[in-house]
Design a protein around this motif. Structure first.
Motif, mmCIF file in Angstrom:
data_model
loop_
_atom_site.group_PDB
_atom_site.id
_atom_site.type_symbol
_atom_site.label_atom_id
_atom_site.label_comp_id
_atom_site.label_asym_id
_atom_site.label_seq_id
_atom_site.Cartn_x
_atom_site.Cartn_y
_atom_site.Cartn_z
ATOM 1 N N THR A 10 0.758 -1.222 0.274
ATOM 2 C CA THR A 10 -0.086 0.012 0.110
ATOM 3 C C THR A 10 0.873 1.122 0.011
ATOM 4 O OG1 THR A 10 -1.719 -1.185 1.056
ATOM 5 C CG2 THR A 10 -1.702 1.236 1.423
ATOM 6 N N PHE A 13 2.448 1.544 -3.408
ATOM 7 C CA PHE A 13 1.289 1.945 -4.341
ATOM 8 C C PHE A 13 1.303 3.656 -4.239
ATOM 9 C CE2 PHE A 13 -1.066 -2.143 -4.519
ATOM 10 C CZ PHE A 13 -0.149 -2.404 -5.427
ATOM 11 N N THR A 14 0.917 3.904 -2.855
ATOM 12 C CA THR A 14 0.971 5.574 -2.518
ATOM 13 C C THR A 14 2.208 6.474 -3.161
ATOM 14 O OG1 THR A 14 -0.165 4.956 -0.664
ATOM 15 C CG2 THR A 14 0.515 7.066 -1.009
ATOM 16 N N ALA A 17 2.303 6.516 -7.012
ATOM 17 C CA ALA A 17 1.246 7.348 -7.526
ATOM 18 C C ALA A 17 1.733 8.557 -7.417
ATOM 19 C CB ALA A 17 -0.342 7.296 -6.736
ATOM 20 N N GLN A 47 -5.958 -4.522 -4.547
ATOM 21 C CA GLN A 47 -4.460 -4.283 -4.799
ATOM 22 C C GLN A 47 -4.332 -4.175 -6.398
ATOM 23 O OE1 GLN A 47 -2.554 -6.866 -2.176
ATOM 24 N NE2 GLN A 47 -2.038 -5.027 -0.821
ATOM 25 N N GLU A 50 -5.679 -1.216 -8.011
ATOM 26 C CA GLU A 50 -4.972 -0.139 -7.750
ATOM 27 C C GLU A 50 -3.680 -0.213 -8.536
ATOM 28 O OE1 GLU A 50 -3.140 2.400 -4.082
ATOM 29 O OE2 GLU A 50 -4.138 0.611 -3.557
#
Length: 195
Positions: A10, A13-14, A17, A47, A50
């Protein structure tokens, strides 16, 4: 990366991004490699969604030579990646070159939902010749050498028959152009197929 814990994913991913829109050169390519490697991780459905969204974002900012790796990442995400690619294809505000590149990746174009999307886009009568050619090719690939009983073949034929005039009224030019794309796609889908 392939064995990262869910909480670490997570965070990754953040961070990705946040970095993708401004990344350039080698840094951007490294982020692309990270996205591709993440497809090898055991991911939950959220996930996967995302990661597909991040890969689509990366495609928008990537140079032409960088896109194959990102399309590979979408392909490795299976149905989630294909759905993300189809959304990209349908969104008319996306760059035309990117939309047509989706059509050149057969592994993203399997299944009946893909055929439905391609038919809908063709029926909307896109004006861009590059997109028109890509649609014909993708429609033909989707139905290439499949038996006539296959739902995809039946859907393609039904879409073609639906373009035939239903009354004495004039058929709009857009319908004729859609029919021409379908006739060509049906012909190409049977090319070099066993009897």
């Amino acid at each position: 990366l392939t064995k990262a814990e869910p909480s670490r994913l997570t965070g990754l991913f953040t961070a990705t991004a946040q970095l993708l829109p401004s990344a350039q050169g080698a840094g951007r390519r490294r982020l692309h490699e990270v996205l591709l490697r993440l497809t090898e991780s055991p991911l939950s459905d959220p996930q996967r969604l995302e990661l597909a969204a991040l890969t689509t974002l990366a495609l928008e900012h990537a140079e032409h030579a960088e896109r194959p790796q990102l399309f590979t990442a979408l392909e490795q995400l299976g149905a989630t990646g294909a759905a993300s690619a189809l959304r990209l294809l349908e969104e008319t505000n996306r760059p035309l070159v990117l939309r047509t590149e989706v059509l050149a990746h057969p592994r993203l174009l399997g299944g009946s939902e893909v055929l439905t999307t391609l038919l809908r886009i063709s029926q909307q009568d896109p004006k861009e010749p590059l997109l028109q050619r890509g649609l014909v090719s993708a429609l033909a690939q989707t139905a290439h050498c499949i038996p006539s009983q296959d739902p995809r073949a039946q859907a393609l034929q039904a879409a073609l028959f639906a373009t035939f005039p239903q009354s004495d009224s004039l058929t709009p030019p857009a319908t004729f152009r859609h029919a021409a794309r379908l006739v060509e796609a049906v012909g190409l889908s049977r090319y070099k197929c066993p009897p």
